[in-house]
Motif scaffolding. Structure first.
Motif, mmCIF file in Angstrom:
data_model
loop_
_atom_site.group_PDB
_atom_site.id
_atom_site.type_symbol
_atom_site.label_atom_id
_atom_site.label_comp_id
_atom_site.label_asym_id
_atom_site.label_seq_id
_atom_site.Cartn_x
_atom_site.Cartn_y
_atom_site.Cartn_z
ATOM 1 N N TRP A 44 0.833 -1.210 0.000
ATOM 2 C CA TRP A 44 0.000 0.000 0.000
ATOM 3 C C TRP A 44 0.863 1.254 0.000
ATOM 4 O O TRP A 44 0.589 2.207 -0.729
ATOM 5 N N ILE A 45 1.935 1.228 0.817
ATOM 6 C CA ILE A 45 2.831 2.377 0.879
ATOM 7 C C ILE A 45 3.537 2.578 -0.460
ATOM 8 O O ILE A 45 3.674 3.713 -0.949
ATOM 9 N N MET A 46 3.968 1.497 -1.083
ATOM 10 C CA MET A 46 4.647 1.590 -2.376
ATOM 11 C C MET A 46 3.703 2.128 -3.446
ATOM 12 O O MET A 46 4.101 2.944 -4.282
ATOM 13 N N GLN A 47 2.450 1.670 -3.416
ATOM 14 C CA GLN A 47 1.483 2.152 -4.399
ATOM 15 C C GLN A 47 1.253 3.652 -4.248
ATOM 16 O O GLN A 47 1.240 4.389 -5.237
ATOM 17 N N LEU A 66 -5.815 13.684 -14.694
ATOM 18 C CA LEU A 66 -5.359 12.295 -14.852
ATOM 19 C C LEU A 66 -4.823 11.675 -13.566
ATOM 20 O O LEU A 66 -5.252 10.574 -13.188
ATOM 21 N N PRO A 67 -3.888 12.310 -12.851
ATOM 22 C CA PRO A 67 -3.346 11.650 -11.651
ATOM 23 C C PRO A 67 -4.408 11.406 -10.576
ATOM 24 O O PRO A 67 -4.391 10.355 -9.917
ATOM 25 N N VAL A 68 -5.326 12.356 -10.412
ATOM 26 C CA VAL A 68 -6.364 12.199 -9.385
ATOM 27 C C VAL A 68 -7.307 11.059 -9.752
ATOM 28 O O VAL A 68 -7.659 10.234 -8.898
ATOM 29 N N LEU A 99 -7.638 3.469 -8.286
ATOM 30 C CA LEU A 99 -6.881 2.439 -7.566
ATOM 31 C C LEU A 99 -7.260 2.390 -6.092
ATOM 32 O O LEU A 99 -6.599 1.723 -5.300
ATOM 33 N N GLY A 100 -8.310 3.116 -5.725
ATOM 34 C CA GLY A 100 -8.839 3.022 -4.367
ATOM 35 C C GLY A 100 -8.125 3.867 -3.332
ATOM 36 O O GLY A 100 -8.196 3.561 -2.132
ATOM 37 N N GLY A 156 -6.647 11.222 1.972
ATOM 38 C CA GLY A 156 -5.322 11.786 2.206
ATOM 39 C C GLY A 156 -4.390 11.572 1.029
ATOM 40 O O GLY A 156 -3.640 12.476 0.633
ATOM 41 N N THR A 157 -4.437 10.372 0.453
ATOM 42 C CA THR A 157 -3.591 10.081 -0.698
ATOM 43 C C THR A 157 -4.036 10.868 -1.920
ATOM 44 O O THR A 157 -3.204 11.378 -2.674
#
Length: 199
Positions: free
Chosen positions: A2-5, A69-71, A77-78, A82-83
């Motif tokens: 999860w952290i890597m994603q 696009l990034p958002v 990807l769920g 915060g992310t």
């Protein structure tokens, strides 16, 4: 995992934001580099002055897409709130400080709008209406952008509840005001160029 994603999403957002649309459009259409001509800002307003409406529209759409696009990718990807906010901020910082173009970026208006549209269509449209109303009334793009930036935290608090998004809107507002400091001085002096005015 999860952290890597999340780290990947934030890095990817910054790199996408770092693609300076105005410079690419100018090169493709044989226009002067907007970073060294006109106002020196690689954004749609300066490109409009240097190359006309077609170039400006392409720049505007490209800069908005960098925020959208990034958002949408992170949301798909769920990613949590915060992310999503961190991804949005990374895309915005990429536009302001693009790694591919010597960290000389734009002021973030169109990319910020793309971010808000991706986070909440209603919020993005509300901010676009603020910009359009002020632009129509005063014919000064920077004043319209500043008005939308100041309105963003209040509209975010109303239309997109959540502490990460409110914090994001405050940070974006501060960055936009800072990037427009020269414009603010010209507005106060009455020397700021109007929309469509030639460089």
């Amino acid at each position: 995992m999860w952290i890597m994603q999340n780290a990947f999403l934030i890095l990817a957002a910054y790199l996408i934001g770092s693609i300076t649309t105005a410079v690419l459009v100018a090169r493709a259409l044989g226009l002067p580099d907007p970073r060294s001509q006109g106002s020196g800002n690689p954004g749609a307003t300066n490109v409009l002055r240097l190359g006309g409406r077609k170039a400006a529209v392409l720049t505007l759409l490209g800069d908005m897409f960098k925020g959208i696009l990034p958002v949408l990718l992170a949301r798909g990807l769920g990613a949590d709130d915060g992310t999503l906010a961190a991804v949005a901020l990374a895309a915005f910082l990429g536009h302001l400080f693009p790694v591919f173009f010597g960290f000389r970026g734009g002021k973030g208006v169109a990319t910020g709008l793309g971010i808000y549209l991706a986070l909440s269509l209603l919020l993005g449209l509300a901010l676009a209406l603020v910009w359009l109303a002020m632009a129509r009334l005063f014919r000064i793009s920077s004043l319209a952008a500043l008005s939308a930036a100041v309105a963003a935290p209040l509209l975010t608090w109303w239309l997109l509840p959540g502490r990460p998004f409110l914090l994001l809107s405050l940070i974006l507002a501060v960055l936009l005001l800072w990037r427009h400091k020269d414009n603010i001085q010209r507005i106060l002096a009455g020397t700021e160029k109007r929309i469509g005015e030639k460089a």
